[in-house]
Every structure is written in structure tokens, then in C-alpha cells.
Design a protein around this motif. Structure first.
Motif, PDB file in Angstrom:
ATOM      1  N   ARG A 164       0.863  -1.185   0.000  1.00 26.85           N
ATOM      2  CA  ARG A 164       0.000   0.000   0.000  1.00 26.85           C
ATOM      3  C   ARG A 164       0.894   1.229   0.000  1.00 26.85           C
ATOM      4  O   ARG A 164       1.575   1.524   0.984  1.00 26.85           O
ATOM      5  N   ALA A 165       0.965   1.924  -1.137  1.00 22.44           N
ATOM      6  CA  ALA A 165       1.783   3.120  -1.257  1.00 22.44           C
ATOM      7  C   ALA A 165       0.943   4.337  -0.865  1.00 22.44           C
ATOM      8  O   ALA A 165      -0.233   4.428  -1.221  1.00 22.44           O
ATOM      9  N   PHE A 166       1.550   5.265  -0.127  1.00 23.92           N
ATOM     10  CA  PHE A 166       0.825   6.486   0.249  1.00 23.92           C
ATOM     11  C   PHE A 166       1.799   7.637   0.393  1.00 23.92           C
ATOM     12  O   PHE A 166       3.014   7.451   0.531  1.00 23.92           O
ATOM     13  N   VAL A 167       1.250   8.838   0.359  1.00 29.02           N
ATOM     14  CA  VAL A 167       2.039  10.032   0.614  1.00 29.02           C
ATOM     15  C   VAL A 167       1.285  10.907   1.611  1.00 29.02           C
ATOM     16  O   VAL A 167       0.067  10.802   1.769  1.00 29.02           O
ATOM     17  N   LEU A 168       2.041  11.748   2.271  1.00 29.00           N
ATOM     18  CA  LEU A 168       1.511  12.694   3.241  1.00 29.00           C
ATOM     19  C   LEU A 168       1.794  14.108   2.747  1.00 29.00           C
ATOM     20  O   LEU A 168       2.764  14.329   2.040  1.00 29.00           O
ATOM     21  N   PRO A 169       0.917  15.066   3.083  1.00 29.33           N
ATOM     22  CA  PRO A 169      -0.186  14.996   4.048  1.00 29.33           C
ATOM     23  C   PRO A 169      -1.462  14.348   3.529  1.00 29.33           C
ATOM     24  O   PRO A 169      -2.427  14.222   4.279  1.00 29.33           O
ATOM     25  N   ASP A 170      -1.481  13.914   2.281  1.00 27.25           N
ATOM     26  CA  ASP A 170      -2.714  13.441   1.648  1.00 27.25           C
ATOM     27  C   ASP A 170      -3.386  12.308   2.418  1.00 27.25           C
ATOM     28  O   ASP A 170      -4.608  12.268   2.555  1.00 27.25           O
ATOM     29  N   ALA A 171      -2.577  11.348   2.913  1.00 27.64           N
ATOM     30  CA  ALA A 171      -3.126  10.186   3.619  1.00 27.64           C
ATOM     31  C   ALA A 171      -2.855  10.298   5.117  1.00 27.64           C
ATOM     32  O   ALA A 171      -2.409   9.357   5.759  1.00 27.64           O
ATOM     33  N   GLY A 172      -3.168  11.464   5.669  1.00 30.19           N
ATOM     34  CA  GLY A 172      -2.823  11.761   7.054  1.00 30.19           C
ATOM     35  C   GLY A 172      -3.371  10.809   8.091  1.00 30.19           C
ATOM     36  O   GLY A 172      -2.782  10.626   9.140  1.00 30.19           O
ATOM     37  N   GLY A 173      -4.492  10.162   7.845  1.00 33.70           N
ATOM     38  CA  GLY A 173      -5.047   9.254   8.842  1.00 33.70           C
ATOM     39  C   GLY A 173      -4.583   7.822   8.708  1.00 33.70           C
ATOM     40  O   GLY A 173      -4.845   7.003   9.597  1.00 33.70           O
ATOM     41  N   LEU A 174      -3.909   7.485   7.617  1.00 36.20           N
ATOM     42  CA  LEU A 174      -3.592   6.087   7.343  1.00 36.20           C
ATOM     43  C   LEU A 174      -2.657   5.457   8.371  1.00 36.20           C
ATOM     44  O   LEU A 174      -2.931   4.368   8.872  1.00 36.20           O
ATOM     45  N   PRO A 175      -1.526   6.094   8.749  1.00 36.24           N
ATOM     46  CA  PRO A 175      -0.635   5.440   9.714  1.00 36.24           C
ATOM     47  C   PRO A 175      -1.310   5.138  11.050  1.00 36.24           C
ATOM     48  O   PRO A 175      -1.123   4.041  11.607  1.00 36.24           O
ATOM     49  N   SER A 176      -2.109   6.065  11.573  1.00 31.29           N
ATOM     50  CA  SER A 176      -2.766   5.811  12.855  1.00 31.29           C
ATOM     51  C   SER A 176      -3.828   4.725  12.732  1.00 31.29           C
ATOM     52  O   SER A 176      -4.045   3.949  13.671  1.00 31.29           O
ATOM     53  N   ARG A 177      -4.465   4.611  11.570  1.00 32.59           N
ATOM     54  CA  ARG A 177      -5.453   3.545  11.374  1.00 32.59           C
ATOM     55  C   ARG A 177      -4.778   2.175  11.346  1.00 32.59           C
ATOM     56  O   ARG A 177      -5.321   1.195  11.863  1.00 32.59           O
ATOM     57  N   VAL A 178      -3.601   2.092  10.727  1.00 36.90           N
ATOM     58  CA  VAL A 178      -2.859   0.832  10.716  1.00 36.90           C
ATOM     59  C   VAL A 178      -2.551   0.406  12.144  1.00 36.90           C
ATOM     60  O   VAL A 178      -2.738  -0.755  12.529  1.00 36.90           O
ATOM     61  N   VAL A 179      -2.089   1.348  12.960  1.00 40.27           N
ATOM     62  CA  VAL A 179      -1.772   1.049  14.360  1.00 40.27           C
ATOM     63  C   VAL A 179      -3.031   0.648  15.125  1.00 40.27           C
ATOM     64  O   VAL A 179      -3.024  -0.295  15.922  1.00 40.27           O
ATOM     65  N   ALA A 180      -4.129   1.347  14.878  1.00 34.97           N
ATOM     66  CA  ALA A 180      -5.354   1.119  15.642  1.00 34.97           C
ATOM     67  C   ALA A 180      -5.967  -0.254  15.393  1.00 34.97           C
ATOM     68  O   ALA A 180      -6.730  -0.752  16.227  1.00 34.97           O
ATOM     69  N   ARG A 181      -5.658  -0.876  14.273  1.00 32.85           N
ATOM     70  CA  ARG A 181      -6.262  -2.165  13.924  1.00 32.85           C
ATOM     71  C   ARG A 181      -5.468  -3.367  14.429  1.00 32.85           C
ATOM     72  O   ARG A 181      -5.785  -4.509  14.097  1.00 32.85           O
ATOM     73  N   ALA A 182      -4.453  -3.127  15.248  1.00 35.66           N
ATOM     74  CA  ALA A 182      -3.609  -4.221  15.733  1.00 35.66           C
ATOM     75  C   ALA A 182      -4.411  -5.214  16.567  1.00 35.66           C
ATOM     76  O   ALA A 182      -5.290  -4.831  17.352  1.00 35.66           O
ATOM     77  N   GLU A 183      -4.079  -6.483  16.397  1.00 35.55           N
ATOM     78  CA  GLU A 183      -4.719  -7.545  17.180  1.00 35.55           C
ATOM     79  C   GLU A 183      -3.716  -8.324  18.027  1.00 35.55           C
ATOM     80  O   GLU A 183      -4.102  -8.963  19.016  1.00 35.55           O
ATOM     81  N   ASP A 184      -2.447  -8.287  17.647  1.00 30.59           N
ATOM     82  CA  ASP A 184      -1.459  -9.128  18.319  1.00 30.59           C
ATOM     83  C   ASP A 184      -0.260  -8.337  18.838  1.00 30.59           C
ATOM     84  O   ASP A 184       0.113  -8.462  20.002  1.00 30.59           O
ATOM     85  N   ARG A 185       0.378  -7.513  17.976  1.00 27.86           N
ATOM     86  CA  ARG A 185       1.585  -6.806  18.400  1.00 27.86           C
ATOM     87  C   ARG A 185       1.718  -5.468  17.689  1.00 27.86           C
ATOM     88  O   ARG A 185       1.255  -5.294  16.557  1.00 27.86           O
ATOM     89  N   ILE A 186       2.355  -4.540  18.363  1.00 27.90           N
ATOM     90  CA  ILE A 186       2.774  -3.273  17.766  1.00 27.90           C
ATOM     91  C   ILE A 186       4.194  -3.007  18.251  1.00 27.90           C
ATOM     92  O   ILE A 186       4.442  -2.904  19.456  1.00 27.90           O
ATOM     93  N   LEU A 187       5.125  -2.917  17.318  1.00 26.93           N
ATOM     94  CA  LEU A 187       6.494  -2.510  17.603  1.00 26.93           C
ATOM     95  C   LEU A 187       6.700  -1.196  16.874  1.00 26.93           C
ATOM     96  O   LEU A 187       6.839  -1.179  15.645  1.00 26.93           O
ATOM     97  N   LEU A 188       6.680  -0.085  17.587  1.00 27.64           N
ATOM     98  CA  LEU A 188       6.728   1.228  16.955  1.00 27.64           C
ATOM     99  C   LEU A 188       8.072   1.867  17.204  1.00 27.64           C
ATOM    100  O   LEU A 188       8.467   2.100  18.345  1.00 27.64           O
ATOM    101  N   GLY A 189       8.802   2.125  16.117  1.00 27.73           N
ATOM    102  CA  GLY A 189      10.098   2.781  16.202  1.00 27.73           C
ATOM    103  C   GLY A 189      10.008   4.177  15.625  1.00 27.73           C
ATOM    104  O   GLY A 189       9.408   4.384  14.568  1.00 27.73           O
TER     105      GLY A 189
END
Length: 492
Positions: A164-189
Motif C-alpha cells: 500500500r503506497a501512500f504520501v503525506l499529508p494526503d493520507a494523514g489518517g492512514l498510519p494511525s489507522r494501521v496502528v489502531a487495527r492491531a490484534e497481536d503486536r505493535i512494535l513502533l520505532g
């Protein structure tokens, strides 16, 4: 120990060194690394690493620095750290250890260490001005200093897939939505983390049983903002594992990577975890999400390596020494010109700096045959290797376009470089054009660190085009192969 420094060939300056390899042969042990200048008092925990082939009898071998000579113990094949007075540093560096029968002291100022067989030198390594807590990696490649505990990861490659290719600021909500849908693990660097939306998603994930770990830089340029302190406090208070990278054992100048491993997906971007970046409130940035297993697990391994060393300090402990600074969050609003898009890739490579990114990028630019499109915050100097490789490409007929930020804090130096590049192109009749960006309301400023080569290779990630980023920082980036993904970023 005061030793007369042995002769070193082609030493470039302080901290530099050169390994000299006698013709030991493929079936003979060789000196792989030296650790002359530990942090420990009295330089305790010095060691020499040998690479020992299968079936080698070390009873005929000795190590010498010209003043002391020690015999070698019997060891299993592979790399082993030989030490006179302790194994802690070698163990931390990931080496097997074995005790030396005798004392071998390595000079901080520099010297030559030789491997002898029945008194005759079969391999040697020379260095000068050993930096504190750094390993001199010799092996059979170009010698280099590497901080104790720093990784030496190989490029991780994955085959065909979809991203899934994206650019910002156009897809400003996409990164937080990816994080919000976690079911097992989140390793955020990250480098910085001030986004309320992201931290809220992390806390909610933790409360529903997701394993959540956060790793950010402990000393960003300009200081840590009050906003970030509040976000990290909130995460720690909620029970989320938060670590910051820094302190006297720091392996990298900055932990500048920007990525997340979420379940079986990985997100890599040029943007910080803050409103101006992943929040879509300011910067032009590039990003990508992939579920290619090799890349996802390679990035997870990178996180674990970086979070598992002595310079990854729990936030609760690091918090005591932090003096927050004031910083206003970005609040811009921008329309969507480029939608995120799922596109096929022929392959993906995970690069990390300082381990393997610089050499790989130079290879990619060096193999360009048609076009190179570069979008960067800024570029270090005219002599920067990426710049020189790009000029070399233009001289062999590759069309080059360079777009740099016009933000106030980098405008003057970027304009000077643009003028120099365009003057050089005019004088040599090169197919090269450089410009400063004119956002025209589409974004506030360029923060991208992106490259597209021949329309079919896109480099997306956190690595700026300067030597510090390539050689001293922890950076993460992906090389995406294929016309579909290349044309997406090329259009941007």
C-alpha cells in the motif's frame, strides 16, 4: 598501556584505521575484529576476535602486539572473542568468548596486532586512535569502526507481492489507522512521538491485550518537547513499554527511523509520529505498508536488536533527566491530491543504516540507465557520495531531477546547492535539473527522503542524503521494485 604506534597504511584521520591482511589462506584463522578502548575502567574487557575455520588446531598460533605474545586456547570453529580480563563486553557484542593464556593489552592510540603461526605472521590488523567503546571490524572487507553492540545486518529481500503506497499529508489518517487495527503486536520505532491520535491507539491496543512496545530517540535535535513528554508519560502510565535510545552507551547518533510492525504488516515512512508528519498537518512525506513476511520479520528483528541493548533506557528512568522544551504542534489542513494505492511489487528490500543502506543506494544509483528522480529535505554537501554518484549517472546520460525543500531553515543552503548543480549541468551539458519546491498549498514543506530510479525502483524511508544519516544514525528504508510502485511515487 603506552605503546609505540605501529605503522598504519593510508590512515585517513582520527579514529580511522586500516586492516592489513597477510595471505593467511582460506583454511587459516584470521583477525576479524579488535576492541581496544572499552568504557570500563582500566580498559578492562578488551578483546580480539578470530574467525577460526573448521578443523583448525590453534596450539601452533599466537597473538602479539610487538610487546606481548600470548598463546591461543582450543576453540570451536567460527568467530570467537579472545580476552585476557573479562568477557562482558564481548558477550554484549554477541561473540562467543575464550580466555587468553596471558595478557595482551591494546593501545588506544593505535598499533598492529599480528596472528602468528609457529612464530611467522599469517595475518595482521592495524588501527589508530581507537574511539571509546567501538569495535574495529577487519574481516576480509574494508575495515571500519562500529560501536559496541551496533548491528551488522544484511539486506533483507522479499519476492513479489503487493504493498500500500501512500504520501503525506494526503493520507494523514492512514498510519494511525494501521496502528489502531492491531490484534497481536505493535512494535513502533521513531525519532519523535507527539501524535495524540497515535498514542491513543497504542493505549487502546494495550488495554485489549495487544503487545505494545515503543522505541524513540532520547535526545532529538532541539530537545524533547513538553508534548512528547506528556505522550510518553501517558503511555507509560497506561502500562505500555516505552524506551528511549541514548546515554553513554548509545550506538547511534540518533534513532531516526520511522516505522511500525503491526501484526503481520510493516509500515515504513519518512515522517515522524507527530501531527506535522503522520498526522498530515504539514509535511510532504512518502510511506508504504507491506505484509511481505521477510520484510516484516526483518523489521521486527531490527526493533528487538535496538530495544535490547544497554542504550535503550526505560522511559520511567530516562524521564528524570529530561528538560522539556516548548514546541507548537502543526495545524495545517491540506486537500488530497494523491490517494493511497495498493500496487504490485516485483520485490522489496529492507535496508537499515548504518549497516547496509549507503552501499545499496550507491549501487542502485550506479546502475541507473534512464532516469533518477530525487525528493529530499536537503543534501549534505557537493562531495556527498550520493550526490557524486548522481552526477556520474547524469554524465553517462541518465536524466536526473532533484527537488529540495524551500522551508526557511534550509532554503539558503538548498538554493546554493541547486544553483551549483544547475551550473554544473549547464557547463557540462548534463541532463540534470534541480529545483526548490513550491508547495502552492499542497503541503507545508518537503520532509521526504525519496528516490525513484528508472521508473521501477522506489526508495522510501527515513534516510537523509548526508553522511551522518547514512553512517551514524539508525535509519530504516525500503526499496520497492516494479513499474507500478515506481510510477506512483514518480508521479508525486
Amino acid at each position: 598501556m603506552c605503546c609505540a604506534a605501529a605503522a598504519c597504511l593510508a590512515v585517513a584521520g582520527p579514529g580511522a584505521g586500516v586492516g592489513l591482511a597477510a595471505d593467511a589462506g582460506a583454511d587459516s584463522p584470521n583477525i576479524a575484529a579488535l576492541y581496544p578502548n572499552p568504557v570500563a575502567e582500566g580498559d578492562a574487557s578488551e578483546f580480539v576476535v578470530l574467525d577460526v575455520p573448521e578443523g583448525t588446531d590453534l596450539s601452533n598460533y599466537q597473538l602479539t602486539d610487538g610487546e606481548s605474545t600470548v598463546t591461543l586456547p582450543a576453540v570451536d570453529p567460527g568467530e570467537v572473542a579472545l580476552t585476557s580480563d573479562g568477557t562482558r563486553a564481548a558477550t554484549l557484542a554477541g561473540y562467543r568468548t575464550a580466555p587468553l593464556d596471558g595478557t595482551l593489552r591494546l593501545s588506544n592510540a593505535g598499533e598492529t596486532v599480528r596472528l602468528l603461526r609457529n612464530g611467522t605472521a599469517v595475518d595482521e590488523a592495524s588501527y589508530r586512535n581507537a574511539p571509546e567503546s567501538e569495535i574495529f571490524v577487519v574481516g576480509r572487507d574494508t575495515p571500519r569502526w562500529r560501536p559496541l553492540g551496533a548491528t551488522d545486518r544484511s539486506v533483507v529481500a522479499a519476492g513479489p507481492g503487493q504493498v500500500r503506497a501512500f504520501v503525506l499529508p494526503d493520507a494523514g489518517g492512514l498510519p494511525s489507522r494501521v496502528v489502531a487495527r492491531a490484534e497481536d503486536r505493535i512494535l513502533l520505532g521513531g525519532y519523535t512521538l507527539t501524535s495524540e491520535r497515535v498514542t491513543r491507539a497504542l493505549v487502546r491496543a494495550h488495554r485489549r491485550g495487544v503487545t505494545v512496545r515503543v522505541l524513540v530517540d532520547g535526545g532529538p535535535v532541539g530537545g524533547m518537547s513538553r508534548r512528547q513528554v506528556a505522550r510518553l508519560d501517558g503511555l507509560a502510565d497506561a502500562g505500555v513499554e516505552v524506551q528511549v535510545v541514548g546515554g553513554p552507551r548509545a550506538r547511534y547518533r540518533f534513532h531516526h527511523a520511522k516505522y511500525a510492525v503491526v501484526d503481520d504488516r510493516a509500515l515504513a515512512t519518512s515522517e515522524n509520529w507527530k501531527p506535522a508528519g503522520v498526522g498530515g498537518r504539514g509535511s510532504r512525506g512518502w510511506g508504504v505498508v507491506t505484509n511481505q513476511t521477510a520484510v516484516v520479520e526483518g523489521l521486527a528483528e531490527t526493533f528487538r536488536a535496538d530495544a535490547g541493548w544497554k542504550d535503550a533506557i526505560p522511559w520511567q528512568r530516562a524521564r528524570e533527566g529530561v528538560e522539556p522544551v516548548e514546541a507548537d504542534p502543526a495545524s495545517g489542513r491540506y486537500g488530497q491530491q494523491f490517494e493511497s494505492k495498493t500496487v504490485p511489487v516485483e520485490g522489496t528490500r529492507l535496508l537499515v543504516a548504518p549497516d547496509n543502506a549507503e552501499s545499496t543506494i550507491l549501487d542502485i544509483i550506479g546502475n541507473a540507465t534512464d532516469t533518477i528522480d530525487i525528493e529530499q529535505v536537503s543534501i549534505g554537501t557537493r562531495r556527498q557520495p550520493f550526490v557524486q554518484a548522481t552526477l556520474a549517472a547524469a554524465r553517462r546520460g541518465v536524466r536526473v531531477r532533484i527537488l529540495l525543500s524551500s522551508a526557511w531553515y534550509t532554503r539558503e543552503e538548498n538554493q546554493q546547492l541547486v544553483d551549483w548543480l544547475n551550473e554544473r549541468a549547464s557547463r557540462e551539458s548534463l541532463p540534470l535539473e534541480a529545483r526548490l519546491a513550491k508547495p502552492r498549498g499542497k503541503f507545508e514543506k518537503i520532509h521526504t527522503k525519496g528516490v525513484v530510479v528508472d521508473g521501477g525502483q522506489a526508495i522510501v524511508g527515513s534516510l537523509n542524503w548526508n553522511n551522518n544519516s547514512a553512517r551514524n544514525n539508525r535509519e530504516v528504508l525500503l526499496v520497492l521494485e516494479g513499474e507500478a510502485v515506481g510510477s506512483y511515487y514518480e508521479r508525486v
